[in-house]
Write a protein that holds these residues in place. Structure first.
Motif, PDB file in Angstrom:
ATOM      1  N   PHE A   1     -32.547  45.343   0.626  1.00 41.09           N
ATOM      2  CA  PHE A   1     -32.300  45.838   1.499  1.00 41.09           C
ATOM      3  C   PHE A   1     -29.974  45.491   0.750  1.00 41.09           C
ATOM      4  CE2 PHE A   1     -36.191  46.349   3.855  1.00 41.09           C
ATOM      5  CZ  PHE A   1     -36.214  48.015   3.345  1.00 41.09           C
TER       6      PHE A   1
ATOM      7  N   ILE B   1     -28.980  47.208  -2.687  1.00 37.39           N
ATOM      8  CA  ILE B   1     -29.121  48.562  -2.274  1.00 37.39           C
ATOM      9  C   ILE B   1     -27.950  48.995  -1.912  1.00 37.39           C
ATOM     10  CG2 ILE B   1     -30.341  51.069  -1.931  1.00 37.39           C
ATOM     11  CD1 ILE B   1     -33.467  49.236  -2.299  1.00 37.39           C
TER      12      ILE B   1
ATOM     13  N   ALA C   1     -26.096  52.999 -10.024  1.00 35.50           N
ATOM     14  CA  ALA C   1     -26.581  53.538  -9.953  1.00 35.50           C
ATOM     15  C   ALA C   1     -27.858  52.114 -10.733  1.00 35.50           C
ATOM     16  CB  ALA C   1     -26.976  55.235 -10.994  1.00 35.50           C
TER      17      ALA C   1
ATOM     18  N   GLN D   1     -27.996  49.926  -7.936  1.00 40.32           N
ATOM     19  CA  GLN D   1     -28.869  50.213  -6.879  1.00 40.32           C
ATOM     20  C   GLN D   1     -30.327  49.728  -7.064  1.00 40.32           C
ATOM     21  OE1 GLN D   1     -27.312  54.036  -6.125  1.00 40.32           O
ATOM     22  NE2 GLN D   1     -26.364  52.774  -4.837  1.00 40.32           N
ATOM     23  N   MET D   2     -31.451  50.291  -8.463  1.00 42.87           N
ATOM     24  CA  MET D   2     -32.135  50.330  -9.069  1.00 42.87           C
ATOM     25  C   MET D   2     -33.008  49.046  -9.601  1.00 42.87           C
ATOM     26  SD  MET D   2     -34.447  52.700  -9.711  1.00 42.87           S
ATOM     27  CE  MET D   2     -36.433  52.002 -10.404  1.00 42.87           C
TER      28      MET D   2
ATOM     29  N   PHE E   1     -34.249  48.103  -5.349  1.00 43.26           N
ATOM     30  CA  PHE E   1     -34.835  48.619  -5.453  1.00 43.26           C
ATOM     31  C   PHE E   1     -36.588  47.886  -5.866  1.00 43.26           C
ATOM     32  CE2 PHE E   1     -38.459  51.785  -7.310  1.00 43.26           C
ATOM     33  CZ  PHE E   1     -39.458  51.909  -6.176  1.00 43.26           C
TER      34      PHE E   1
END
Lengths: 219, 478
Positions: free
Chosen positions: A143, A146, A152, A155-156, A159
């Protein structure tokens, strides 16, 4: 069983620590390439851990889970992400958050300690398996990744780390849970859609994967 | 007739429509999708009328299930029909139109699966699959903002939903089964894990339902998606996630932690409704304004389900009425967007003067979604506030009343300015070519008839159908 149970437990514990260290390494990266390689390594370590858990319990679904984890999150998705990076022909670096990374690593360490204390107080009496503390802390770290990063692709990786953590927790808490494989497959399909389709469209139309361009929507 | 066959048919229709849409021949996708969605409506009406509560093979049915399937299939049908007007106006779509229709059908399939399957694990899989099927639909218009919205939607919702997977794992670990029929018929083993499971479900499914503070994706996705997709998001996707949350929460009934978790859910519901009502009236983009209105409604619905009793029945009625009214509002927003080429309220003014019907229908839809009597949303909201009164929670009654009034004024003031105001700067098609056919101005018979029909249903729910829905939900149990 060929290997003694105590040895398997110790190896599983060691691999759990490696997973946690890989998460901390991820937190400390400002360049995108090593972040992607780190998440691939974390997925491969986790796949090995699932194999150990299979040797301990004999549950074949853990073997399938290991194969999916290694194949999709260890190789396929990171390869697509590295392809996205190569498209820009330069090493991508976090913009804006780069200077904050050392302090974010400290926040990560604090989260590990705080998360473990929380787990010990709230969950350990019910779950009675201290090893679950590792995926519990891993969820918190993912978390953090992210919400604090702007690229991006980074952030991936957050995930993917979260997915690793939850499947790891599932395998430890309730290895006999039905649909564990299906859960992994659905999450991986989503991961492939995210990196393969949405990020490709982002790259084509926006010509960047950096957050300043991904901040058009306000209010 | 065995209900298992009907449930199977309900799922088979959109699945078949999705496959048929991919036939590489012009027009097939529209015919296939309209036919399959109409079949879904027909089967869901049969299930609503004929069905009794219980488990049927892999499916589970009660009053809430029946309310959900009829709502999902109806909004799916109207969105498919409206799409035949709207999507051909998109100049450079991200995917071919046959893929758009195939994904739209699959999106409906996953939502219908989520609300009918008798297994919390499959409910999670289906809700997660709605993200897979709808991610590309958000980015269809291939603009910078729509792609950004798609990325934000997929990442935030997926990250949130992984939390609800933990909830599923906790339920299985503590109860030894994920079958809804078993979990609801047998006493729940109390312990710390069940309230934790509800907490994780609140974070996970709450993210997808737009519950604050996990709602960051919602205004972006609703405003940037094509209007038929926005209508499906707002009218049926958010309630599907609420359904999954309520199914998990209901398992706590009779346990010591039920009251504490009830107040937690009420707290999140009220916070969402208050936040949305405050922000809604200050929006500059009319589709974002409608998105915040959906958030407000979902917050109130969550409060209703958490209160239980007549409040839960009111929440079910509000879900249906809101779905029809809000989809109507999004279709009209689509008409306005086609005619004016702008989503900015400052630029879009005097809609009633340029569009013969859409302006008035938009204003009426805004009244309907904000709970103006005699529309169905009013009935649902009234029942929820009545339940709050009957349990003697004065603070909650006052908060809900304030939300209703503030939200009502905020949204309708903006919509009246848009529809009847003057001074908009958007050129629109009409000023460039005053003699153009009405169709080019954002109106043809499809684009007017579809929202009008939904608005009539939202009105009929308030005037005639609420007692029927009330009895259906009550008799079938929830």
């Amino acid at each position: 069983m060929i290997l003694p149970a105590t040895l398997l437990t110790e190896v599983a514990g060691l691999l759990g620590i490696l997973v946690l260290l890989s998460a901390l390494y991820l937190q400390g990266q400002t360049f995108v390439d090593p972040t992607i390689r780190a998440i691939a390594a974390q997925s491969l370590i986790l796949a090995s851990l699932f194999v150990i858990l299979f040797l301990e319990s004999g549950d074949v679904s853990l073997l399938y889970l290991a194969a999916i984890t290694a194949g999709v999150r260890g190789v396929l998705i990171p390869s697509v992400m590295l392809y996205q990076v190569r498209h820009f022909r330069h090493s991508m670096r976090e913009s804006g958050t780069g200077q904050r990374v050392p302090s974010l690593v400290i926040v990560g360490v604090v989260m590990i300690i705080g998360g473990y204390a929380l787990f010990k107080t709230a969950l350990l009496p019910t779950l009675s398996n201290p090893a679950v503390s590792v995926p519990f802390v891993l969820v918190l770290l993912s978390f953090l990744l992210i919400v604090t990063r702007r690229n991006a692709l980074t952030q991936m990786t957050g995930f993917l780390e979260e997915e690793n953590a939850v499947l790891y927790a599932g395998a430890l808490i309730a290895p006999s849970i039905p649909l564990l494989i299906e859960f992994a497959v659905v999450l991986d399909v989503l991961g492939v859609v995210l990196v393969g389709v949405i990020l490709s469209a982002t790259r084509e139309v926006l010509r960047t994967l950096e957050a300043p361009e991904l901040e058009q929507l306000r209010g | 007739m065995d209900q298992t066959i009907l449930f199977a048919a309900l799922l088979a229709a959109p699945a078949a429509g999705s496959i048929a849409s991919l036939v590489p021949k012009d027009g097939v996708e529209v015919v296939a999708s309209v036919t399959s969605s109409a079949a879904s409506v027909l089967v869901s009406v049969c299930l609503f009328v004929l069905g009794a509560a219980g488990a049927y093979g892999p499916f589970y049915s009660d009053g809430l299930t029946k309310i959900m399937i009829i709502t999902i299939s109806s909004v799916f049908f109207t969105s498919v029909v409206y799409s035949s007007f709207y999507v051909k106006r998109i100049k450079e779509p991200l995917v071919r139109f046959r893929w758009y229709y195939a994904l739209l059908d699959l999106f409906a399939f996953t939502m219908l699966l989520a609300v009918t399957v008798n297994d919390l694990g499959f409910v999670w899989i289906a809700v997660e699959a709605t993200t897979v099927t709808s991610a590309l639909l958000v980015a269809l218009e291939r603009e910078r903002t729509s792609i950004e919205a798609a990325w934000r939607y997929t990442l935030i919702v997926s990250a949130g939903l992984v939390s609800s997977l933990l909830s599923v794992i906790f339920v299985y670990f503590s109860q030894g089964t994920l079958l809804i029929s078993s979990l609801t018929s047998e006493p729940i083993r109390a312990g710390l894990l069940m309230p934790l499971a509800v907490g994780f479900a609140l974070v996970g499914y709450g993210t997808k339902a737009g519950i604050a503070p996990m709602h960051a994706w919602l205004p972006d996705a609703h405003s940037e998606a094509p209007s038929p997709v926005s209508a499906m998001f707002s009218g049926i996707l958010l309630p599907t996630s609420i359904y999954a949350l309520v199914r998990t929460f209901d398992l706590l009934q009779g346990t010591a932690s039920f009251e504490a978790m009830r107040y937690l859910l009420i707290g999140f519901g009220v916070f969402t409704a208050v936040l949305a009502a405050v922000i809604m009236g200050h929006q500059r983009n009319y589709k974002r304004m409608l998105a915040y209105s959906s958030m407000e409604n979902m917050g109130i619905v969550l409060v209703g389900f958490s209160l239980g009793g007549i409040g839960a029945i009111g929440a079910a009625i509000q879900i249906v009425a809101h779905a029809f009214a809000k989809s109507s509002a999004f279709y009209e927003a689509g008409n306005i967007l086609v005619a004016f080429g702008s989503k900015s309220m400052a630029e879009v003014q005097g809609v009633a003067a340029r569009l013969k019907f859409s302006g008035y229908l938009f204003a009426l839809s805004c009244l309907a979604v904000t709970g103006a009597p005699p529309f169905g949303v009013f009935v649902g909201e009234f029942m929820i506030i009545s339940q709050a009164m009957s349990v003697g929670n004065v603070a909650l009654v006052l908060l809900l009343a304030a939300v209703y009034i503030y939200g009502f004024i905020g949204l309708n003031r903006q919509s009246v300015l848009m529809i009847f105001g003057q001074g908009g700067t958007a050129l629109g098609v009409s000023e460039e070519q005053p003699s153009q056919a009405q169709e080019r101005l954002g109106e043809n018979w499809v684009s007017v008839a579809v929202p009008l029909a939904n608005l009539i249903v939202a009105l009929a729910i308030g005037v005639y159908l609420s007692p029927t829905l009330f009895l259906a939900v009550q008799a079938l149990g929830h």
